[in-house]
Design a protein around this motif. Structure first.
Motif, PDB file in Angstrom:
ATOM      1  N   LYS A 310     -11.595 -21.944 -97.667  1.00  0.00           N
ATOM      2  CA  LYS A 310     -10.615 -21.128 -97.063  1.00  0.00           C
ATOM      3  C   LYS A 310      -8.869 -22.148 -97.957  1.00  0.00           C
ATOM      4  O   LYS A 310      -7.911 -22.246 -98.158  1.00  0.00           O
ATOM      5  N   THR A 311      -9.283 -23.757 -97.927  1.00  0.00           N
ATOM      6  CA  THR A 311      -8.339 -23.869 -99.069  1.00  0.00           C
ATOM      7  C   THR A 311      -7.979 -23.945-100.312  1.00  0.00           C
ATOM      8  O   THR A 311      -6.768 -24.011-100.074  1.00  0.00           O
ATOM      9  N   ASP A 405      -4.438 -27.184 -90.735  1.00  0.00           N
ATOM     10  CA  ASP A 405      -6.407 -27.289 -91.163  1.00  0.00           C
ATOM     11  C   ASP A 405      -6.655 -27.593 -89.892  1.00  0.00           C
ATOM     12  O   ASP A 405      -6.296 -28.332 -89.253  1.00  0.00           O
ATOM     13  N   GLU A 406      -7.441 -26.728 -89.819  1.00  0.00           N
ATOM     14  CA  GLU A 406      -8.830 -26.584 -88.364  1.00  0.00           C
ATOM     15  C   GLU A 406      -7.842 -26.936 -87.319  1.00  0.00           C
ATOM     16  O   GLU A 406      -8.566 -27.979 -86.781  1.00  0.00           O
ATOM     17  N   GLY A 563     -13.898 -30.213 -91.936  1.00  0.00           N
ATOM     18  CA  GLY A 563     -13.237 -30.325 -93.353  1.00  0.00           C
ATOM     19  C   GLY A 563     -14.828 -31.013 -94.903  1.00  0.00           C
ATOM     20  O   GLY A 563     -14.545 -31.123 -96.183  1.00  0.00           O
TER      21      GLY A 563
HETATM   22 MG    MG Z   1     -11.628 -26.957 -94.347  1.00  0.00          MG
END
Ligand code: MG
Ligand code: ADP
Length: 700
Positions: A310-311, A405-406, A563
């Motif tokens: 995803k990053t 994120d997350e 992550g």
């Molecule tokens: Mg990630």
């Protein structure tokens, strides 16, 4: 019966109109969310008691809640562990003991041999025979038989100071009003919709649920699947669906900066990447590209299993905004993860001439001032950090995109508050939210109806599934030997301590202790430690050393959950996995299996393991598919755990249950479309009825 019976809707009549409800009781009722007569009607029973018939004592079983009648054969005081009055009651079919721990002399005398009683209570297995502890009871005078109840007796959720009997009494009053004036409870669903989805009429459904006839299907009622309940469930889900859709429509009227899809920065990154994007990544990148090219704020949730990449997808989105001269904020839930993003983004973007700035809560004083200035002046094209990015004193010159994120738990309110950060020119930043906690489709459709969804549904090629073993803590020595063997082969390992203690301090202490013991045993290994209380710089150093291979074993608390990406790590030990949710364990396990080596995860539980825990851990052993795991988690722990604040705060459902009622969701969506099209006013009223003031989502 009612002090003032004007023909107003029950939704407009305060509970104080009822007999026996003054200011004080009204105040107590508000604790149950009850303000109006309509609220009271929607306060539905949790379950029912059957007082409509007298049960033969001979037919009773442990757990029954029943009415019985019989004659007292014997009443005596027993001195066991606790002194109690034991009354033996029989009716010709059998006998049962009534047990009283508290009793007055008068009471005792009134329960003499030959007295006839009617009792209500729960039957349980006593030491010698069946018994009822402190039943409700009534004496029956010969020749004056007692009537039984005409309908099942509702049991309502109560709160301090509001008793069951009070609620029942109030409900009787409201039901009487409703009978006199059925228009008081307005049918908000259009006729066409009722017909199409075969829903029973509202007044009938509500009255039924407050006083079901003796032959009502109790099993259905208890399960929440009775048509009368399903009708209300449908209405509630519909109200939520409509409110989220309206929210979304509202968004579509806000302005955002449109960014052209193609620019040289994006091309530059793609050319420099050491890998090719997978088709799954490419299709999500395209979806994002198209949204960002529109002058309306994107609100997109990207789901993708751990390690799905995803990053880099978010980096491409960032470059689309930066390439157009706008600023981007990237927020991660923990410092550890934010730092990793900083490293990745720096590495990817520096060659392109983009230098990220870094902002967390720990950054103070002059350093912070300097970063804030660069952000405010628009010099910082990308700001990476934690929640600190959104504090009041952080002012962006022209924030065009926020990447979170997350954090699928980032709530509606938080997201809307970002509007204020958007360039100060009335435009709202686009938002990209990424989560590795997959949300089952049915849930996503309901709880996230205001968002666009994208799914990265495949992992990059070459990933090998992580083999998972469930092992008792009694075999700790073997597990330690495995760590030794793996590291001897040049691999690295994580040892995750998840602890019983609630307190963070104790957790950290225990992790320290584990680290000490492991370092003593595994003398040839270089062991590092990170937990919530390790100083920032030290933590960074340790992570850096682990990443570069200077450490073999990293002992950590669940701070490493999200992550963290170290491809050479191929073994993970998780202590006491039974204490964590499946999604969290899946996240943790996702830290390994990122490189080319075969990876293993050992779930080392603390025996004995409950049947439920055993079943949950077995799911992890059997599958590595985050969506399957999320669906199981949902079934076993309910949506609250899976959705977090969404469910508990913003999306509180009174009657609907997203697991039980998921079969209804497609119809609910169709109905929402239909109603918004044909009866927008009714739709507003419906939202008001079920969400009340919470419906003001949009007016932040
Ligand atoms: Mg990630
Ligand atoms: P997550 O989706 O869990 O955030 P990451 O973005 O951290 O996953 O990616 C995990 C690893 O996979 C990273 O090392 C990343 O560089 C790598 N990666 C991402 N996309 C690809 C790809 N298409 N092919 C190979 N490796 C990839």
């Amino acid at each position: 019966m009612i002090k003032d019976s004007s023909s107003k809707s029950l939704a407009e009549q305060p509970v104080t109109l009822l007999k026996g409800v003054g200011a004080r009781n009204a105040e107590k009722l508000t604790r149950l969310g009850i303000h109006t007569l309509q609220d009271l009607l929607f306060h539905l029973p949790l379950r029912y008691q059957d007082r409509t018939r007298v049960q033969p004592i001979g037919s009773l079983r442990h757990g029954d809640q029943v009415v019985i009648e019989g004659d007292v054969d014997l009443a005596e005081i027993k001195f066991g562990r606790r002194r109690s009055l034991m009354v033996y009651l029989s009716d010709g079919t059998g006998g049962i003991y009534l047990r009283f721990f508290y009793f007055s002399n008068a009471q005792r005398q009134a329960l003499g041999r030959g007295v006839r009683l009617r009792c209500f209570g729960e039957v349980r297995n006593g030491p010698n025979s069946l018994e009822m502890v402190h039943p409700e009871y009534q004496r029956i005078d010969p020749g004056e038989p007692l009537a039984v109840e005409a309908s099942l007796t509702p049991v309502y959720p109560t709160t301090e100071g509001v008793h069951q009997l009070t609620l029942r009494g109030l409900m009787q009053q409201v039901l009487a009003c409703l009978e006199q004036e059925p228009e008081g409870l307005r049918e908000l669903l259009p006729q066409a919709l009722l017909g199409r989805f075969r829903l029973p009429d509202l007044v009938r459904a509500v009255s039924y649920l407050h006083s079901p006839p003796p032959d009502a299907d109790q099993r259905q009622l208890m399960a929440g699947t009775h048509p009368a309940q399903q009708r209300l469930t449908f209405e509630e889900l519909l109200a939520h669906q409509i409110s989220l859709r309206k929210l979304r429509a509202q968004h579509q009227r806000i302005r955002a900066t449109a960014f052209p899809a193609d620019n040289s920065l994006k091309q530059g990154l793609l050319e420099r990447l050491p890998f090719q994007l997978t088709p799954a990544q490419l299709s999500v990148v395209e979806e994002i590209e198209r949204s960002l090219a529109r002058p309306r704020p994107m609100q997109r949730l990207v789901q993708g299993d751990v390690g799905s990449g995803k990053t880099v997808v978010s980096a491409l989105a960032a470059l689309q905004a930066i390439g157009a001269g706008s600023q981007v904020a990237l927020m991660a839930p923990t410092e550890l993860l934010a730092e990793q993003h900083l490293r990745n983004f720096s590495q990817w973007l520096q060659p392109l001439g983009v230098e990220p700035v870094w902002l967390t809560g720990r950054k103070k004083g002059r350093a912070r001032e300097a970063v804030l200035e660069r952000i405010a002046a628009g010099q910082a094209q990308l700001a990476v950090g934690t929640h600190a990015l959104f504090q009041d004193d952080v002012v962006f010159d022209d924030l065009g995109l926020v990447i979170i994120d997350e954090q699928h738990r980032f709530g509606v309110h938080q997201r809307l508050a970002l509007r204020e950060k958007g360039g100060g020119k009335g435009a709202m930043p686009h938002q990209l939210i990424m989560t590795a906690t997959p949300i089952p489709r049915t849930l996503a459709m309901t709880a996230y109806a205001d968002l666009d969804l994208s799914v990265i549904d495949a992992l990059p090629p070459g990933r090998k599934p992580v083999t998972t073993a469930v092992i008792s803590g009694r075999r700790r020595d073997e597990v330690v030997a495995r760590v030794r063997a793996a590291c001897a082969e040049g691999r690295q390992a994580y040892w995750v301590c998840t602890l019983i203690e609630e307190s963070e301090a104790l957790q950290c202490q225990a992790a320290e202790e584990t680290e000490r013991l492991l370092a003593e045993t595994l003398t040839e290994l270089r062991v590092g430690l990170v937990h919530g209380r390790v100083k920032q710089e030290e933590k960074e150093q340790v992570m850096q050393r682990f990443q570069s291979g200077e450490l073999d074993l990293l002992v950590a608390t669940t701070v490493i959950e999200v992550g963290v990406d170290v491809a050479n790590a191929s073994l993970m030990i998780i202590e006491n996995p039974e204490r964590l949710g499946l999604a969290q364990l899946h996240q943790l396990r996702g830290r390994v299996g990122r490189g080319s080596a075969k990876s293993h995860c050992v779930l080392m539980y603390h025996p004995p393991l409950s049947a439920n825990a055993r079943e949950r851990l077995a799911i992890l052993r059997e599958t590595g598919d985050g969506f399957v795991i999320a669906q199981k988690d949902l079934e076993m722990r309910g949506p609250g755990e899976v959705l977090g604040t969404r469910q508990t705060g913003e999306m509180q459902l009174h009657i609907a249950d997203l697991v039980r009622d998921q079969g209804m969701l497609d119809e609910v969506r169709q109905a929402a479309e239909m109603m918004l099209r044909t009866d927008p006013q009714g739709a507003d009223r419906l939202v008001g009825r079920w969400l009340g003031e919470r419906a003001d989502y949009g007016k932040v």
